[in-house]
Design an enzyme around this catalytic site. Sequence first.
Site, PDB file in Angstrom:
ATOM      1  NE  ARG A 223     -19.277 -61.345 -82.678  1.00  0.00           N
ATOM      2  CZ  ARG A 223     -20.132 -62.229 -83.249  1.00  0.00           C
ATOM      3  NH1 ARG A 223     -21.344 -61.802 -83.989  1.00  0.00           N
ATOM      4  NH2 ARG A 223     -19.954 -63.476 -82.979  1.00  0.00           N
ATOM      5  CG  HIS A 271     -27.006 -60.748 -80.946  1.00  0.00           C
ATOM      6  ND1 HIS A 271     -25.630 -60.200 -80.390  1.00  0.00           N
ATOM      7  CD2 HIS A 271     -26.704 -61.727 -81.953  1.00  0.00           C
ATOM      8  CE1 HIS A 271     -24.834 -60.971 -81.027  1.00  0.00           C
ATOM      9  NE2 HIS A 271     -25.051 -61.868 -82.076  1.00  0.00           N
TER      10      HIS A 271
END
Length: 308
Positions: A223, A271
Site C-alpha cells: 500500500r 496500481h
Amino acid sequence: MSIALLLNRARAEEWKVEINRHLPEIKVEIFPEIENYEEVEFALCWKPEADYFTYFPNLKVIQSGGAGIDHLFPNDIPSHLHICRIIDPMLKSDMFEHVLTCVMHSMKKFSTYIEEKENKDWRPLLYKSIGETQVTILGLGEIGGYVAERLVQLGFNVNGWSNSPKNLQGVSSFTGIEGLSAAIEDTDFIVNILPLTDATKGILNCRLFDMCPKETVLVNVGRGEHLVENDLLDAIAEKKIAEAYLDVFHQEPLPQSHPFWDCPSIVITPHVASRTNIGSSVLQVVDNYRSMAEGRPLRNEVSLEKGY
C-alpha cells in the site's frame, strides 16, 4: 435479504451480472440505487465512502472486492460485523508475475539500457544471475507467501519477514525488529507485500533504508501508506536505494506535480500489480452470502483486532 454493491460503477455492473448468474433469486443492487436499505445484509465493497456501513441497519457481512481490507476501515467498524476478503489464485499469480518482472528488469539493468538507447550509447554492464540474488519479502500471508515460494522455485535466495514465523519451503523466516534487520542485511531486493495496519504504516522509512545494503532495490506492491515518500527520495539521493519500483501510492492517480515523476531511479506503475478477476472470484462471494444466510462459517474472514 439483498446484496449491495459499493464499487466503481463499471466493476459493479460486472459483479452484479456474475453474482446473479449464481444467485438469480437474490436482489443485487448498486449503491446508492438501493430500493430498501433495511433489506441489505451483505455488502460487497471496494474503497467505499466513509461511514458507508451506517446506511444499512441490518448489515451482517462486509465483503471486500479484493485481497486488501484496509480501505474498509475509514472509521470504527461495529464489532458485530463480519469482514471478509477475496483470496484469488489468479490474483496471487498476477502479483508474482509483476514482482518477477520488476526484479528481472532491475537485475539485467534494463532501466540503464533504456536510458542509454536515447544517447545511442553501447555499454555492456555487469549483472547478477538468479542464483546469486537475494530477495526479501515483507509479508508472508496468502499472497506474499505464494510469491516467496515461486521465487524459490526459480532459484532465488529468499528471506521472508512477517508478524509470526512461517514454514515455507526454501524461505528463511524472520520476525520482530531484530528479525527485520537480519532479513535485509544482505539483500538485493526488498519486496513489500504487507497488509496495511497501524503497525506497518510507514514501515518503509529512513530507519529501514539505513539497515539496507548499499544500492538495494525496493519493490512496493503493498500500500502507498507503507512508504514514507521523502525518506525514499533521500535514500535514493544517498544511493542507499538504487531503484524503486512503485505500484501503490498515498494518492492515486499520482499527482502530476509529484517528485516521483521526475526521479529517474523510480519506476511507476498505476496500481496494476494484481487485479481481482471477477470470474474466478465470484464463487467466494456467492459462497459467503449463502454461508451468512445459513449461519455457516465464512471464507477468508479477517480479524478486526489485527486488521488482516
